[in-house]
Write a protein that holds these residues in place. Structure first.
Motif, PDB file in Angstrom:
ATOM      1  N   TRP A   1     116.122  36.837  30.132  1.00 52.42           N
ATOM      2  CA  TRP A   1     115.370  36.857  28.881  1.00 52.42           C
ATOM      3  C   TRP A   1     114.839  35.456  28.575  1.00 52.42           C
ATOM      4  N   ARG A   2     115.666  34.447  28.818  1.00 52.08           N
ATOM      5  CA  ARG A   2     115.245  33.074  28.541  1.00 52.08           C
ATOM      6  C   ARG A   2     114.071  32.667  29.424  1.00 52.08           C
ATOM      7  N   ASP A   3     114.073  33.124  30.682  1.00 50.22           N
ATOM      8  CA  ASP A   3     112.951  32.824  31.577  1.00 50.22           C
ATOM      9  C   ASP A   3     111.659  33.423  31.036  1.00 50.22           C
ATOM     10  N   TYR A   4     111.724  34.675  30.569  1.00 48.63           N
ATOM     11  CA  TYR A   4     110.540  35.317  29.981  1.00 48.63           C
ATOM     12  C   TYR A   4     110.080  34.556  28.739  1.00 48.63           C
ATOM     13  N   LYS A   5     111.046  34.154  27.914  1.00 48.88           N
ATOM     14  CA  LYS A   5     110.714  33.436  26.678  1.00 48.88           C
ATOM     15  C   LYS A   5     110.000  32.121  27.011  1.00 48.88           C
ATOM     16  N   THR A   6     110.481  31.408  27.997  1.00 48.90           N
ATOM     17  CA  THR A   6     109.869  30.138  28.395  1.00 48.90           C
ATOM     18  C   THR A   6     108.435  30.342  28.848  1.00 48.90           C
ATOM     19  N   LYS A   7     108.219  31.354  29.693  1.00 49.07           N
ATOM     20  CA  LYS A   7     106.878  31.628  30.197  1.00 49.07           C
ATOM     21  C   LYS A   7     105.950  32.103  29.083  1.00 49.07           C
ATOM     22  N   CYS A   8     106.474  32.918  28.182  1.00 53.10           N
ATOM     23  CA  CYS A   8     105.659  33.410  27.059  1.00 53.10           C
ATOM     24  C   CYS A   8     105.224  32.256  26.160  1.00 53.10           C
ATOM     25  N   ASP A   9     106.112  31.283  25.978  1.00 46.34           N
ATOM     26  CA  ASP A   9     105.775  30.113  25.166  1.00 46.34           C
ATOM     27  C   ASP A   9     104.632  29.327  25.799  1.00 46.34           C
ATOM     28  N   ILE A  10     104.669  29.205  27.137  1.00 43.84           N
ATOM     29  CA  ILE A  10     103.593  28.496  27.847  1.00 43.84           C
ATOM     30  C   ILE A  10     102.279  29.248  27.697  1.00 43.84           C
ATOM     31  N   LEU A  11     102.306  30.554  27.933  1.00 37.81           N
ATOM     32  CA  LEU A  11     101.095  31.378  27.827  1.00 37.81           C
ATOM     33  C   LEU A  11     100.531  31.369  26.406  1.00 37.81           C
ATOM     34  N   SER A  12     101.426  31.315  25.408  1.00 36.72           N
ATOM     35  CA  SER A  12     100.993  31.340  24.009  1.00 36.72           C
ATOM     36  C   SER A  12     100.167  30.108  23.648  1.00 36.72           C
ATOM     37  N   GLY A  13     100.392  29.021  24.366  1.00 35.33           N
ATOM     38  CA  GLY A  13      99.612  27.823  24.110  1.00 35.33           C
ATOM     39  C   GLY A  13      98.121  28.054  24.283  1.00 35.33           C
ATOM     40  N   PHE A  14      97.757  29.042  25.100  1.00 35.48           N
ATOM     41  CA  PHE A  14      96.345  29.351  25.347  1.00 35.48           C
ATOM     42  C   PHE A  14      95.924  30.669  24.699  1.00 35.48           C
ATOM     43  N   PHE A  15      96.775  31.710  24.803  1.00 32.07           N
ATOM     44  CA  PHE A  15      96.378  33.055  24.383  1.00 32.07           C
ATOM     45  C   PHE A  15      96.783  33.407  22.946  1.00 32.07           C
ATOM     46  N   LYS A  16      97.497  32.528  22.260  1.00 33.21           N
ATOM     47  CA  LYS A  16      97.985  32.842  20.916  1.00 33.21           C
ATOM     48  C   LYS A  16      96.836  33.296  20.015  1.00 33.21           C
ATOM     49  N   GLY A  17      97.034  34.454  19.366  1.00 35.25           N
ATOM     50  CA  GLY A  17      96.037  34.994  18.448  1.00 35.25           C
ATOM     51  C   GLY A  17      94.905  35.745  19.114  1.00 35.25           C
ATOM     52  N   THR A  18      94.871  35.752  20.456  1.00 35.17           N
ATOM     53  CA  THR A  18      93.804  36.437  21.190  1.00 35.17           C
ATOM     54  C   THR A  18      94.007  37.945  21.150  1.00 35.17           C
ATOM     55  N   SER A  19      92.936  38.677  20.897  1.00 33.59           N
ATOM     56  CA  SER A  19      93.012  40.132  20.964  1.00 33.59           C
ATOM     57  C   SER A  19      93.291  40.551  22.406  1.00 33.59           C
ATOM     58  N   LEU A  20      94.111  41.563  22.586  1.00 33.01           N
ATOM     59  CA  LEU A  20      94.448  42.013  23.944  1.00 33.01           C
ATOM     60  C   LEU A  20      93.211  42.463  24.706  1.00 33.01           C
ATOM     61  N   GLU A  21      92.253  43.012  23.980  1.00 37.62           N
ATOM     62  CA  GLU A  21      91.018  43.463  24.628  1.00 37.62           C
ATOM     63  C   GLU A  21      90.198  42.293  25.154  1.00 37.62           C
ATOM     64  N   GLU A  22      90.448  41.103  24.619  1.00 41.86           N
ATOM     65  CA  GLU A  22      89.678  39.925  25.038  1.00 41.86           C
ATOM     66  C   GLU A  22      90.285  39.218  26.245  1.00 41.86           C
ATOM     67  N   ILE A  23      91.428  39.706  26.721  1.00 42.05           N
ATOM     68  CA  ILE A  23      92.049  39.093  27.909  1.00 42.05           C
ATOM     69  C   ILE A  23      91.396  39.712  29.142  1.00 42.05           C
ATOM     70  N   THR A  24      90.366  39.072  29.594  1.00 41.89           N
ATOM     71  CA  THR A  24      89.534  39.539  30.693  1.00 41.89           C
ATOM     72  C   THR A  24      89.737  38.633  31.912  1.00 41.89           C
ATOM     73  N   PRO A  25      89.206  39.037  33.083  1.00 47.26           N
ATOM     74  CA  PRO A  25      89.296  38.143  34.249  1.00 47.26           C
ATOM     75  C   PRO A  25      88.726  36.758  33.970  1.00 47.26           C
ATOM     76  N   LYS A  26      87.617  36.690  33.200  1.00 48.05           N
ATOM     77  CA  LYS A  26      87.032  35.395  32.854  1.00 48.05           C
ATOM     78  C   LYS A  26      87.994  34.581  31.986  1.00 48.05           C
ATOM     79  N   LYS A  27      88.664  35.242  31.047  1.00 40.78           N
ATOM     80  CA  LYS A  27      89.621  34.564  30.178  1.00 40.78           C
ATOM     81  C   LYS A  27      90.781  34.013  30.991  1.00 40.78           C
ATOM     82  N   MET A  28      91.218  34.746  32.006  1.00 40.17           N
ATOM     83  CA  MET A  28      92.334  34.285  32.839  1.00 40.17           C
ATOM     84  C   MET A  28      91.925  33.110  33.717  1.00 40.17           C
ATOM     85  N   GLU A  29      90.672  33.104  34.159  1.00 41.04           N
ATOM     86  CA  GLU A  29      90.178  31.945  34.906  1.00 41.04           C
ATOM     87  C   GLU A  29      90.147  30.719  34.008  1.00 41.04           C
ATOM     88  N   ASP A  30      89.763  30.927  32.739  1.00 43.30           N
ATOM     89  CA  ASP A  30      89.782  29.813  31.775  1.00 43.30           C
ATOM     90  C   ASP A  30      91.208  29.312  31.564  1.00 43.30           C
TER      91      ASP A  30
END
Length: 388
Positions: free
Chosen positions: A104-133
């Motif tokens: 669980w802690r490993d997931y939490k750590t990774k989620c915290d890293i991802l949140s630095g970029f995706f926080k507040g982003t609509s799930l529909e807006e997570i596109t291949p282009k968004k992941m490249e960004d």
């Protein structure tokens, strides 16, 4: 963003909101945009004419107003919702299935890293282009080079988040993920000469102090190290092992003795089993002798000596693996044990080896066996002597 070539504004008298219909350069379709609940909502009309775009936009706009009146979420679920949902799911899974809290802690750590970029982003807006960004953002944030393996782990967590969202029917489909070049790298470990150096330094440190608590801690660390290498347990699994979970099977000669382990509680759930080699049998005997009043429910190793181990590594100069440049830690002890089993049991059935190490044959071949075939000569496959 391109310059707006054509634009039309429609004012809704009832709601007081404005609907914008516009065409940008480099785009053949008109887009519609409005602000609702303090956020911008935009969509492509898929129309190349202003009249067609206007009809589509009005219907879309009225649908938004209707959803607003009915209390239906307009902007959909966000990345934050998926993080909270997945972490709650993993926490419940850990409680129900007895999985290690470290997972669980490993997931939490990774989620915290991802949140630095995706926080507040609509799930529909997570596109291949968004992941490249995101990849470019992650590289910039690291301040140095970042491995494909690290990025791949980020995207594995992101995929788990989006799969959770899909199960909740927040999104219909998973986006296409960027291709990642990953390299199979074994965790840093201790070849036989370095393992013997580590043990000698550990015993020397025990003798150097007369302080009862420090001496006891260093002895316990020494026992933990040997037990880890001979059992191939994960750190969390070893720390959760109790006296009732182990049974010594003594044979002659003594190096053929082994330890049966059950109720192993860790990453792969609870109730696992395994076999530890003769060094673990000797450690168990020493622990029982040192703690004659032990209870079956007592932990074999009630304290985590991670700081003491880090200090020992720094003392011996073994903190960094010179071949890979990566730092060693307590997890390197499990890897060391698995590597020795691979080296000294070249004819062992790989499925059996994987079973006793509580991993998969694929992981053995991808990380451990590949490492041996690339780096070690026949002379270095000799069994290591355990002088404890």
């Amino acid at each position: 963003m391109g310059k707006i070539l054509k634009e039309k504004k429609i004012q809704d008298k009832i709601s007081g909101r404005t609907l914008h219909i516009f065409l940008r350069e480099h785009s053949k379709y008109f887009h519609a945009r409005t602000f609702i609940d303090g956020k911008r909502k935009q969509i492509s009309t898929k129309n190349t004419t202003l009249n067609g775009a206007g009809q589509f936009a009005k219907e879309w706009f009225q649908d938004l107003i209707s959803k607003k009146r009915l209390g239906i979420p307009i902007h959909g679920h966000t990345f934050n919702d998926a993080v909270q949902g997945l972490l709650n799911y993993k926490q419940n899974q850990q409680k129900l299935e007895g999985k290690s809290i470290y997972l669980w802690r490993d997931y939490k750590t990774k989620c915290d890293i991802l949140s630095g970029f995706f926080k507040g982003t609509s799930l529909e807006e997570i596109t291949p282009k968004k992941m490249e960004d995101y990849k470019q953002w992650r590289i910039n944030q690291s301040g140095s080079s970042i491995s494909g393996n690290t990025l791949n782990k980020d995207f594995i967590t992101l995929r788990q988040l989006l799969k959770y969202a899909q199960r909740q029917e927040w999104i219909k489909h998973l986006p296409i993920f960027p291709e990642q070049r990953i390299q199979s790298e074994v965790r840093p470990w201790f070849p036989p000469d370095q393992w013997k150096l580590l043990l000698r330094a550990s015993r020397k440190r025990i003798k150097e102090t007369n302080h009862p608590k420090i001496k006891s801690d260093r002895q316990n660390l020494n026992d933990f190290m040997i037990f880890m290498v001979h059992s191939c347990l994960r750190v969390g699994e070893c720390l959760s092992l109790r006296y009732r979970d182990v049974e010594a099977v003594r044979k002659k000669p003594s190096y053929k003795s082994f330890l049966r382990m059950r109720n192993i509680n860790g990453k792969r759930g609870k109730g696992g089993s395994g076999t530890a080699l003769f060094g673990a049998v000797n450690i168990l005997g020493r622990l029982k002798k040192k703690n004659p009043n032990y209870s079956n429910d007592d932990l074999l190793f009630p304290k985590n000596h991670n700081r003491g181990f880090a200090e020992l590594l720094n003392t011996t100069g073994l903190k960094i693996d010179k071949n890979s440049g990566r730092a060693r830690n307590q997890k390197s002890l499990r890897t060391t044990g698995i590597m020795y089993r691979c080296m000294n049991n070249k004819n062992m059935d790989r499925d059996t080896l994987a079973l006793h190490c509580r991993t998969s044959r694929e992981m053995l071949e991808r990380f451990y066996l590949k490492e041996i075939s690339l780096r070690w000569t026949e002379e270095q496959f000799l069994a290591f002597d355990e002088d404890d």
